[in-house]
Motif scaffolding. Structure first.
Motif, PDB file in Angstrom:
ATOM      1  N   VAL A  95     -28.988  31.905  79.890  1.00  0.00           N
ATOM      2  CA  VAL A  95     -29.611  33.002  80.642  1.00  0.00           C
ATOM      3  C   VAL A  95     -30.670  33.681  79.785  1.00  0.00           C
ATOM      4  N   ASP A  96     -31.881  33.731  80.275  1.00  0.00           N
ATOM      5  CA  ASP A  96     -32.966  34.444  79.603  1.00  0.00           C
ATOM      6  C   ASP A  96     -32.842  35.920  79.968  1.00  0.00           C
ATOM      7  N   LEU A  97     -32.347  36.710  79.034  1.00  0.00           N
ATOM      8  CA  LEU A  97     -32.061  38.109  79.332  1.00  0.00           C
ATOM      9  C   LEU A  97     -33.314  38.904  79.682  1.00  0.00           C
ATOM     10  N   SER A  98     -34.459  38.462  79.222  1.00  0.00           N
ATOM     11  CA  SER A  98     -35.692  39.188  79.530  1.00  0.00           C
ATOM     12  C   SER A  98     -36.074  39.069  81.005  1.00  0.00           C
ATOM     13  N   LYS A  99     -35.424  38.129  81.723  1.00  0.00           N
ATOM     14  CA  LYS A  99     -35.793  37.882  83.118  1.00  0.00           C
ATOM     15  C   LYS A  99     -34.709  38.271  84.124  1.00  0.00           C
ATOM     16  N   VAL A 100     -33.563  38.779  83.641  1.00  0.00           N
ATOM     17  CA  VAL A 100     -32.495  39.112  84.582  1.00  0.00           C
ATOM     18  C   VAL A 100     -32.816  40.411  85.313  1.00  0.00           C
ATOM     19  N   GLY A 101     -32.319  40.523  86.537  1.00  0.00           N
ATOM     20  CA  GLY A 101     -32.540  41.719  87.337  1.00  0.00           C
ATOM     21  C   GLY A 101     -31.278  42.541  87.476  1.00  0.00           C
ATOM     22  N   PRO A 102     -31.370  43.696  88.114  1.00  0.00           N
ATOM     23  CA  PRO A 102     -30.212  44.571  88.267  1.00  0.00           C
ATOM     24  C   PRO A 102     -29.008  43.914  88.924  1.00  0.00           C
ATOM     25  N   GLU A 103     -29.239  43.106  89.952  1.00  0.00           N
ATOM     26  CA  GLU A 103     -28.109  42.490  90.655  1.00  0.00           C
ATOM     27  C   GLU A 103     -27.275  41.628  89.720  1.00  0.00           C
ATOM     28  N   GLN A 104     -27.928  40.863  88.844  1.00  0.00           N
ATOM     29  CA  GLN A 104     -27.193  40.040  87.885  1.00  0.00           C
ATOM     30  C   GLN A 104     -26.470  40.893  86.857  1.00  0.00           C
ATOM     31  N   ALA A 105     -27.139  41.930  86.366  1.00  0.00           N
ATOM     32  CA  ALA A 105     -26.558  42.762  85.314  1.00  0.00           C
ATOM     33  C   ALA A 105     -25.406  43.615  85.829  1.00  0.00           C
ATOM     34  N   LEU A 106     -25.393  43.914  87.127  1.00  0.00           N
ATOM     35  CA  LEU A 106     -24.335  44.749  87.697  1.00  0.00           C
ATOM     36  C   LEU A 106     -23.066  43.963  88.007  1.00  0.00           C
ATOM     37  N   ALA A 107     -23.122  42.645  87.916  1.00  0.00           N
ATOM     38  CA  ALA A 107     -21.991  41.796  88.316  1.00  0.00           C
ATOM     39  C   ALA A 107     -20.977  41.675  87.189  1.00  0.00           C
ATOM     40  N   HIS A 108     -20.240  42.756  86.905  1.00  0.00           N
ATOM     41  CA  HIS A 108     -19.249  42.719  85.833  1.00  0.00           C
ATOM     42  C   HIS A 108     -18.083  41.826  86.237  1.00  0.00           C
ATOM     43  N   PRO A 109     -17.622  40.955  85.332  1.00  0.00           N
ATOM     44  CA  PRO A 109     -16.606  39.973  85.708  1.00  0.00           C
ATOM     45  C   PRO A 109     -15.190  40.520  85.831  1.00  0.00           C
ATOM     46  N   THR A 110     -14.920  41.719  85.299  1.00  0.00           N
ATOM     47  CA  THR A 110     -13.544  42.201  85.242  1.00  0.00           C
ATOM     48  C   THR A 110     -13.342  43.559  85.899  1.00  0.00           C
ATOM     49  N   TRP A 111     -14.149  44.531  85.477  1.00  0.00           N
ATOM     50  CA  TRP A 111     -13.944  45.916  85.916  1.00  0.00           C
ATOM     51  C   TRP A 111     -14.851  46.265  87.092  1.00  0.00           C
TER      52      TRP A 111
ATOM     53  N   LEU B 103     -11.783  47.484  68.736  1.00  0.00           N
ATOM     54  CA  LEU B 103     -12.173  47.767  70.116  1.00  0.00           C
ATOM     55  C   LEU B 103     -12.439  46.449  70.836  1.00  0.00           C
ATOM     56  N   THR B 104     -11.727  46.213  71.917  1.00  0.00           N
ATOM     57  CA  THR B 104     -11.980  44.990  72.672  1.00  0.00           C
ATOM     58  C   THR B 104     -13.099  45.220  73.687  1.00  0.00           C
ATOM     59  N   CYS B 105     -13.789  44.142  73.993  1.00  0.00           N
ATOM     60  CA  CYS B 105     -14.971  44.199  74.849  1.00  0.00           C
ATOM     61  C   CYS B 105     -14.986  42.956  75.736  1.00  0.00           C
ATOM     62  N   SER B 106     -15.139  43.148  77.036  1.00  0.00           N
ATOM     63  CA  SER B 106     -15.136  41.995  77.944  1.00  0.00           C
ATOM     64  C   SER B 106     -16.305  41.057  77.678  1.00  0.00           C
ATOM     65  N   GLY B 107     -17.399  41.594  77.142  1.00  0.00           N
ATOM     66  CA  GLY B 107     -18.601  40.796  76.919  1.00  0.00           C
ATOM     67  C   GLY B 107     -19.617  40.923  78.030  1.00  0.00           C
ATOM     68  N   GLY B 108     -19.179  41.474  79.183  1.00  0.00           N
ATOM     69  CA  GLY B 108     -20.110  41.663  80.289  1.00  0.00           C
ATOM     70  C   GLY B 108     -20.459  40.376  81.000  1.00  0.00           C
ATOM     71  N   PRO B 109     -21.386  40.424  81.949  1.00  0.00           N
ATOM     72  CA  PRO B 109     -21.700  39.259  82.785  1.00  0.00           C
ATOM     73  C   PRO B 109     -22.461  38.152  82.061  1.00  0.00           C
ATOM     74  N   PHE B 110     -22.985  38.422  80.857  1.00  0.00           N
ATOM     75  CA  PHE B 110     -23.806  37.408  80.181  1.00  0.00           C
ATOM     76  C   PHE B 110     -23.118  36.803  78.956  1.00  0.00           C
ATOM     77  N   HIS B 111     -21.862  37.161  78.732  1.00  0.00           N
ATOM     78  CA  HIS B 111     -21.125  36.560  77.627  1.00  0.00           C
ATOM     79  C   HIS B 111     -20.885  35.078  77.894  1.00  0.00           C
ATOM     80  N   GLY B 112     -21.114  34.251  76.875  1.00  0.00           N
ATOM     81  CA  GLY B 112     -20.888  32.820  77.013  1.00  0.00           C
ATOM     82  C   GLY B 112     -21.892  32.120  77.895  1.00  0.00           C
ATOM     83  N   ARG B 113     -23.053  32.781  78.113  1.00  0.00           N
ATOM     84  CA  ARG B 113     -24.085  32.174  78.969  1.00  0.00           C
ATOM     85  C   ARG B 113     -25.430  32.177  78.219  1.00  0.00           C
ATOM     86  N   PRO B 114     -25.509  31.387  77.165  1.00  0.00           N
ATOM     87  CA  PRO B 114     -26.732  31.380  76.355  1.00  0.00           C
ATOM     88  C   PRO B 114     -27.950  30.869  77.114  1.00  0.00           C
TER      89      PRO B 114
END
Length: 390
Positions: free
Chosen positions: A188-204, A175-186
């Motif tokens: 980024v502190d995921l505990s502090k991201v908000g909805p706007e950042q998480a909704l920004a899918h790079p492909t779909w 199964l392939t997976c785009s990785g979402g908006p936080f792939h390759g961005r170590p």
């Protein structure tokens, strides 16, 4: 001519389905449209295609819908209420059901279409995640045809045709997976991201719920469970690989070492057209993949420590039939709580973990059991979410 009921007609899948149908008026008709609560979008779609029936799940919006349709001169049948989509799914006037309702609300309509022996084009992965073997057995028992619309499972379905039944026994699903908006961005502190950042899918381009699931990799976890049931593969022969370009939609590796992949543009009209015409193929109104200019394709392993919900999905398969239902229900509560600003991004996974640990129901034997477990999971997750509040 196929007379088609589209459940989730105002969402991205529904709009893409209407586009495909419009390009082939000699083969397909959108006979029924169903939506959750967006009366304006549903009315606009209905006035454009003039179906026989429309349905809206939120009964309080029926009056608004009726007025909008009357203003446009449409006088067909209007259904409303939480069971309206199930009625359409079972209605003998519609031989094909495109099922794109979001979340576990789609479980009942999936069973209704299967029990009616329909040609079911399924984009609602939660139906398979929660319905599991019960849904697949219903499809077989009632003579229904289930065709996966999700791009990954549609790709696997196509790839598996490269081998007979015997060749599937030792095959592996990738199964392939785009990785979402936080792939390759170590950084980024995921505990502090908000909805706007998480909704920004790079492909779909997707709805809010599935976009958050893609950011947590829960979407891929649900797809692992779905692939397990759709193709009868054990979790040991299902792998996930990060592929940011979203060109290879999934792959199957066979016993002889050959890997068969399905490639294409990131456009849901492709799998929808494939399922509508199956086993034929029809001309698609989509951008063609320019193989000579598409650039490098990269693949890497997912980080299941940073995105633990993917690992939870594999564990849920091994734990038994009730665990995927609990995981899905808790995740839906967590995603909404995050979008509402009540919990943090990483708290979604923690909420799922705590809910799974709290509940140990018996294996479901019926649709009613599935819905009862889902309800218990949601109530428990709502209570536990208070402890994770921001």
């Amino acid at each position: 001519m196929q007379n088609i009921a589209i459940l989730g007609a105002t969402g991205s899948i529904g709009r893409s389905a209407l586009s495909v149908i419009a390009n082939h008026p000699d083969r397909y008709r959108a006979g029924a449209l169903a939506a959750g609560s967006d009366a304006k979008a549903l009315a606009a779609a209905a006035l454009a295609v003039r179906p026989q029936t429309v349905a809206i799940a939120e009964a309080a919006r029926e009056g608004e819908l009726r007025d909008l349709l009357a203003q446009g001169g449409w006088t067909g049948e209007i259904l409303s209420g939480p069971k309206a989509a199930e009625r359409l799914a079972a209605d003998p006037r519609f031989d094909t059901v495109i099922h794109a309702i979001v979340g576990a609300a789609g479980v009942g309509p999936a069973f209704a279409a299967a029990e009616a022996g329909k040609r079911l084009l399924l984009a609602n992965k939660e139906s398979v995640v929660c319905g599991g073997a019960l849904l697949m057995n219903t499809v077989a028992r009632c003579g229904a045809t289930l065709l996966p619309v999700d791009s990954e499972h549609n790709a696997i379905f196509q790839c598996l045709h490269a081998s007979g039944e015997g060749g599937r026994q030792a095959a592996r699903i990738w199964l392939t997976c785009s990785g979402g908006p936080f792939h390759g961005r170590p950084e980024v502190d995921l505990s502090k991201v908000g909805p706007e950042q998480a909704l920004a899918h790079p492909t779909w381009k997707m709805g809010r719920k599935i976009s958050i699931d893609s950011a947590t990799l829960m979407n891929k976890g649900l797809e692992v469970i779905e692939a397990h049931h759709l193709f009868d593969f054990p979790p040991e022969r299902i792998s996930v690989v990060i592929h940011p370009q979203s060109v290879v939609h999934s792959m199957v590796e066979f016993a002889d070492g050959a890997v068969v992949a399905e490639l294409g543009e990131a456009d849901m009209k492709l799998p929808i057209a494939y399922c509508l015409a199956y086993p034929e193929r029809i001309a698609g109104d989509v951008k063609r993949l320019d193989i000579a200019r598409m650039g490098p394709l990269t693949f890497s392993e997912p980080d299941m420590k940073r995105f633990p919900q993917l690992a939870m999905a594999f564990e849920a398969i091994r734990a038994g039939a009730a665990a995927p239902i609990i995981l899905n229900g808790a995740n839906e509560i967590g995603v909404q709580a995050f979008l509402d600003g009540r919990i943090g991004f990483t708290a979604i996974a923690e909420l799922c973990r705590r809910t799974l640990e709290r509940l140990q129901p018996a294996e479901p034997k019926s649709l009613e059991d599935i819905l009862a477990i889902d309800g218990e999971a949601r109530r428990t997750a709502l209570t536990l979410a208070a402890d994770l509040a921001l």
